[in-house]
Motif scaffolding. Structure first.
Motif, PDB file in Angstrom:
ATOM      1  N   GLY A 127      16.152 -49.363  41.172  1.00  0.00           N
ATOM      2  CA  GLY A 127      15.136 -48.637  41.743  1.00  0.00           C
ATOM      3  C   GLY A 127      15.289 -46.999  41.749  1.00  0.00           C
ATOM      4  O   GLY A 127      14.635 -46.168  41.066  1.00  0.00           O
ATOM      5  N   ILE A 128      16.736 -46.679  42.308  1.00  0.00           N
ATOM      6  CA  ILE A 128      17.073 -45.299  42.382  1.00  0.00           C
ATOM      7  C   ILE A 128      17.330 -44.807  40.929  1.00  0.00           C
ATOM      8  O   ILE A 128      17.024 -43.519  40.730  1.00  0.00           O
ATOM      9  CB  ILE A 128      18.082 -44.973  43.298  1.00  0.00           C
ATOM     10  N   GLY A 129      17.753 -45.667  40.245  1.00  0.00           N
ATOM     11  CA  GLY A 129      18.109 -45.082  38.927  1.00  0.00           C
ATOM     12  C   GLY A 129      16.947 -44.662  37.973  1.00  0.00           C
ATOM     13  O   GLY A 129      16.968 -43.767  37.246  1.00  0.00           O
ATOM     14  N   SER A 130      15.996 -45.684  38.313  1.00  0.00           N
ATOM     15  CA  SER A 130      14.716 -45.504  37.453  1.00  0.00           C
ATOM     16  C   SER A 130      13.966 -44.116  37.972  1.00  0.00           C
ATOM     17  O   SER A 130      13.434 -43.420  37.292  1.00  0.00           O
ATOM     18  CB  SER A 130      13.840 -46.565  37.653  1.00  0.00           C
ATOM     19  N   LEU A 131      13.995 -43.680  39.438  1.00  0.00           N
ATOM     20  CA  LEU A 131      13.582 -42.539  39.684  1.00  0.00           C
ATOM     21  C   LEU A 131      14.170 -41.160  39.486  1.00  0.00           C
ATOM     22  O   LEU A 131      13.792 -40.246  39.063  1.00  0.00           O
ATOM     23  CB  LEU A 131      13.501 -42.497  41.517  1.00  0.00           C
ATOM     24  N   LEU A 132      15.606 -41.409  39.405  1.00  0.00           N
ATOM     25  CA  LEU A 132      16.386 -40.201  38.803  1.00  0.00           C
ATOM     26  C   LEU A 132      16.254 -40.021  37.358  1.00  0.00           C
ATOM     27  O   LEU A 132      16.299 -39.037  36.895  1.00  0.00           O
ATOM     28  CB  LEU A 132      18.045 -40.593  38.989  1.00  0.00           C
ATOM     29  N   LEU A 133      15.904 -41.306  36.534  1.00  0.00           N
ATOM     30  CA  LEU A 133      15.658 -40.986  35.103  1.00  0.00           C
ATOM     31  C   LEU A 133      14.244 -40.459  34.976  1.00  0.00           C
ATOM     32  O   LEU A 133      14.326 -39.651  34.019  1.00  0.00           O
ATOM     33  CB  LEU A 133      15.554 -42.365  34.374  1.00  0.00           C
ATOM     34  N   ALA A 134      13.306 -40.610  35.853  1.00  0.00           N
ATOM     35  CA  ALA A 134      12.089 -40.210  35.585  1.00  0.00           C
ATOM     36  C   ALA A 134      12.328 -38.276  35.992  1.00  0.00           C
ATOM     37  O   ALA A 134      11.724 -37.472  35.177  1.00  0.00           O
ATOM     38  CB  ALA A 134      10.795 -40.431  36.998  1.00  0.00           C
ATOM     39  N   SER A 135      13.277 -37.990  36.885  1.00  0.00           N
ATOM     40  CA  SER A 135      13.477 -36.681  37.309  1.00  0.00           C
ATOM     41  C   SER A 135      14.257 -36.103  36.079  1.00  0.00           C
ATOM     42  O   SER A 135      13.730 -34.988  35.741  1.00  0.00           O
ATOM     43  CB  SER A 135      14.398 -36.455  38.247  1.00  0.00           C
ATOM     44  N   MET A 136      15.265 -36.676  35.325  1.00  0.00           N
ATOM     45  CA  MET A 136      15.727 -36.182  34.074  1.00  0.00           C
ATOM     46  C   MET A 136      14.743 -35.759  32.940  1.00  0.00           C
ATOM     47  O   MET A 136      14.863 -35.054  32.475  1.00  0.00           O
ATOM     48  CB  MET A 136      16.858 -37.215  33.588  1.00  0.00           C
ATOM     49  N   ILE A 137      13.947 -36.826  32.824  1.00  0.00           N
ATOM     50  CA  ILE A 137      12.804 -36.657  31.669  1.00  0.00           C
ATOM     51  C   ILE A 137      11.884 -35.422  31.978  1.00  0.00           C
ATOM     52  O   ILE A 137      11.752 -34.706  31.117  1.00  0.00           O
ATOM     53  CB  ILE A 137      12.037 -37.943  31.616  1.00  0.00           C
ATOM     54  N   HIS A 138      11.724 -35.275  33.235  1.00  0.00           N
ATOM     55  CA  HIS A 138      10.656 -34.297  33.803  1.00  0.00           C
ATOM     56  C   HIS A 138      11.423 -32.913  33.500  1.00  0.00           C
ATOM     57  O   HIS A 138      10.835 -31.902  33.010  1.00  0.00           O
ATOM     58  CB  HIS A 138      10.330 -34.289  35.206  1.00  0.00           C
ATOM     59  N   SER A 139      12.794 -32.958  33.915  1.00  0.00           N
ATOM     60  CA  SER A 139      13.404 -31.616  33.739  1.00  0.00           C
ATOM     61  C   SER A 139      13.624 -31.089  32.291  1.00  0.00           C
ATOM     62  O   SER A 139      13.604 -30.007  32.029  1.00  0.00           O
ATOM     63  CB  SER A 139      14.845 -31.675  34.499  1.00  0.00           C
ATOM     64  N   PHE A 140      13.881 -32.087  31.240  1.00  0.00           N
ATOM     65  CA  PHE A 140      14.108 -31.837  30.068  1.00  0.00           C
ATOM     66  C   PHE A 140      12.789 -31.511  29.316  1.00  0.00           C
ATOM     67  O   PHE A 140      12.792 -30.653  28.670  1.00  0.00           O
ATOM     68  CB  PHE A 140      15.008 -32.965  29.225  1.00  0.00           C
ATOM     69  N   ALA A 141      11.610 -32.258  29.871  1.00  0.00           N
ATOM     70  CA  ALA A 141      10.294 -31.944  28.918  1.00  0.00           C
ATOM     71  C   ALA A 141       9.504 -30.571  29.398  1.00  0.00           C
ATOM     72  O   ALA A 141       9.213 -29.936  28.600  1.00  0.00           O
ATOM     73  CB  ALA A 141       9.643 -33.017  29.212  1.00  0.00           C
ATOM     74  N   PHE A 142       9.884 -30.211  30.769  1.00  0.00           N
ATOM     75  CA  PHE A 142       8.880 -29.201  31.394  1.00  0.00           C
ATOM     76  C   PHE A 142       9.724 -27.981  31.792  1.00  0.00           C
ATOM     77  O   PHE A 142       9.031 -27.304  32.645  1.00  0.00           O
ATOM     78  CB  PHE A 142       8.012 -29.894  32.509  1.00  0.00           C
ATOM     79  N   GLY A 143      11.059 -28.075  31.693  1.00  0.00           N
ATOM     80  CA  GLY A 143      11.850 -26.799  32.116  1.00  0.00           C
ATOM     81  C   GLY A 143      13.127 -26.891  31.474  1.00  0.00           C
ATOM     82  O   GLY A 143      13.336 -27.615  30.532  1.00  0.00           O
ATOM     83  N   GLU A 144      14.135 -26.474  32.211  1.00  0.00           N
ATOM     84  CA  GLU A 144      15.572 -26.544  31.672  1.00  0.00           C
ATOM     85  C   GLU A 144      15.953 -27.800  32.092  1.00  0.00           C
ATOM     86  O   GLU A 144      15.916 -28.344  33.053  1.00  0.00           O
ATOM     87  CB  GLU A 144      16.331 -25.417  32.535  1.00  0.00           C
ATOM     88  N   GLY A 145      16.788 -28.226  31.158  1.00  0.00           N
ATOM     89  CA  GLY A 145      17.466 -29.835  31.604  1.00  0.00           C
ATOM     90  C   GLY A 145      18.546 -29.523  32.482  1.00  0.00           C
ATOM     91  O   GLY A 145      19.247 -28.757  32.737  1.00  0.00           O
TER      92      GLY A 145
END
Length: 127
Positions: A49-67
């Motif tokens: 669960g927390i791994g999936s939430l952190l993966l969502a945060s990683m995808i968002h940071s790489f797609a919409f801002g600085e990775g």
């Protein structure tokens, strides 16, 4: 479809999966009665669960801002420490006699050795 749209869909999917695991883990934590069965629900939430939430945060940071790789470090820390802490909690429950102890292994000359019983040697030869 643009890359931002695909990233937004991936983030939403990861958030839904993570939230689903967190809800199931919370229900399991509240529903189970003894500590050994309660142990399984939070460890699964901690890893998936927390791994999936952190993966969502990683995808968002790489797609919409600085990775950012901070989430990757947090994920690796969780994946390493969750099974170890669950093992320690289970051992404490066993040593405190708060649960049923596992059965003792059979005491014979074949346990934990390479000696094969006579009945099994006949099966080995026939196959």
């Amino acid at each position: 479809m643009t890359m931002e749209t695909i990233a937004a869909i991936a983030v939403a999917l990861c958030l839904l999966i993570g939230a689903g695991f967190v809800i199931v883990g919370t229900i399991g934590l509240l529903k189970f009665r003894d500590s050994m069965t309660r142990l399984h629900a939070p460890t699964k939430v901690g890893t998936v669960g927390i791994g999936s939430l952190l993966l969502a945060s990683m995808i968002h940071s790489f797609a919409f801002g600085e990775g950012s790789f901070h989430e990757l470090l947090i994920m690796s820390f969780l994946f390493v420490t969750a099974p170890i802490s669950a093992n320690f909690m289970a051992k404490v429950n066993i040593h405190r006699r708060a649960c049923d102890t596992p059965p003792a292994p059979p005491r014979d000359e074949t346990w934990s050795t390479l000696n094969v019983p006579e009945a099994d040697r006949e099966i080995e030869v026939n196959t």
